[in-house]
Design an enzyme around this catalytic site. Structure first.
Site, PDB file in Angstrom:
ATOM      1  CG  HIS A 132     -17.266 -24.446  -1.313  1.00 16.29           C
ATOM      2  ND1 HIS A 132     -16.987 -25.771  -1.566  1.00 16.29           N
ATOM      3  CD2 HIS A 132     -16.885 -23.775  -2.434  1.00 16.29           C
ATOM      4  CE1 HIS A 132     -16.447 -25.892  -2.784  1.00 16.29           C
ATOM      5  NE2 HIS A 132     -16.396 -24.694  -3.329  1.00 16.29           N
ATOM      6  CD  GLU A 151     -18.044 -20.523  -5.187  1.00 19.12           C
ATOM      7  OE1 GLU A 151     -19.249 -20.867  -5.200  1.00 19.12           O
ATOM      8  OE2 GLU A 151     -17.117 -21.305  -5.482  1.00 19.12           O
ATOM      9  CG  HIS A 156     -21.765 -21.793  -8.530  1.00 21.45           C
ATOM     10  ND1 HIS A 156     -22.124 -22.934  -9.215  1.00 21.45           N
ATOM     11  CD2 HIS A 156     -20.505 -22.023  -8.051  1.00 21.45           C
ATOM     12  CE1 HIS A 156     -21.134 -23.823  -9.155  1.00 21.45           C
ATOM     13  NE2 HIS A 156     -20.147 -23.291  -8.458  1.00 21.45           N
TER      14      HIS A 156
END
Length: 217
Positions: free
Chosen positions: A33, A82, A86
């Site tokens: 993930h 992502e 992040h």
């Protein structure tokens, strides 16, 4: 660093219930993930995702970090998200300070953790029967020597079992596994809440039977 690995079958099962039709042939194994640093989101909005920087990783990315929920032809939307949210924050660490390092290191951690192999060795595999959550937790702790965090979908109305959804492994900045516990003086800010239809993944209930789906129906 929080390293989230999710059960693709669970995601696809829920999205298909929402009439999403993009979960074709999801992998029957756990996939990545994301790799998230603590207390940070969207750190550098000018550092845009560039798939050419990870061209050497594409084969592994498609296998271990597939995007099963978006319909883009090149399947890079999930990776872009992502990185933007992040990766640009994780890049403050030298070991993760480029797109190739960030995604490459996440794949290395995935292979090191080997969640699929761990569960299989413990006799925990996709099934139509239920497991005890305490048995899953004990198997993971025994195998890794640390306590990960497990999230489930709560039982649907009229059902008794929760469905295992994703597992969080916690790493130090030196990429050493540690227990996933709330930070002193506060709670874990990176709760990977993922809204799936009318349900939301949350920390599993130790007392409920747990379903580990084998097929997307």
């Amino acid at each position: 660093l929080y390293f989230w690995i999710h059960a693709t079958n669970t995601l696809c099962f829920c999205f298909l219930q929402m009439n999403a039709n993009d979960c074709h042939d999801p992998p029957k194994y756990w996939t990545i993930h994301g790799l998230w640093p603590d207390r940070a989101e969207d750190c550098n909005r000018t550092w845009h995702f560039n798939v050419t920087e990870i061209k050497d990783l594409i084969s592994d990315m498609r296998r271990y970090w597939p995007d099963v929920l978006h319909s883009s032809l090149n399947r890079t939307q999930f990776w872009k998200h992502e990185w933007d949210k992040h990766g640009t924050c994780a890049a403050t660490l030298e070991v993760l300070n480029s797109q190739k390092k960030y995604f490459g290191k996440a794949i290395e951690l995935y292979q090191h953790v080997n969640l699929n192999g761990c569960l299989l060795k413990a006799g925990i595999k996709p099934s139509s029967s239920y497991y005890k959550m305490t048995a899953i937790k004990e198997a993971l702790t025994r195998f890794y020597g640390v306590t990960p965090k497990i999230q489930c979908l709560p039982p649907e109305e009229g059902e008794k079992a929760q469905t295992i959804g994703q597992i969080e492994f916690c790493f130090t900045k030196e990429l050493q596994l540690v227990n996933c516990v709330a930070l002193e003086g506060g709670s874990n800010p990176m709760q990977a809440h993922l809204k799936l239809g009318t349900s939301e993944l949350s920390v599993c209930n130790d007392t409920l039977p747990t379903y580990y789906p084998s097929e997307v129906q």
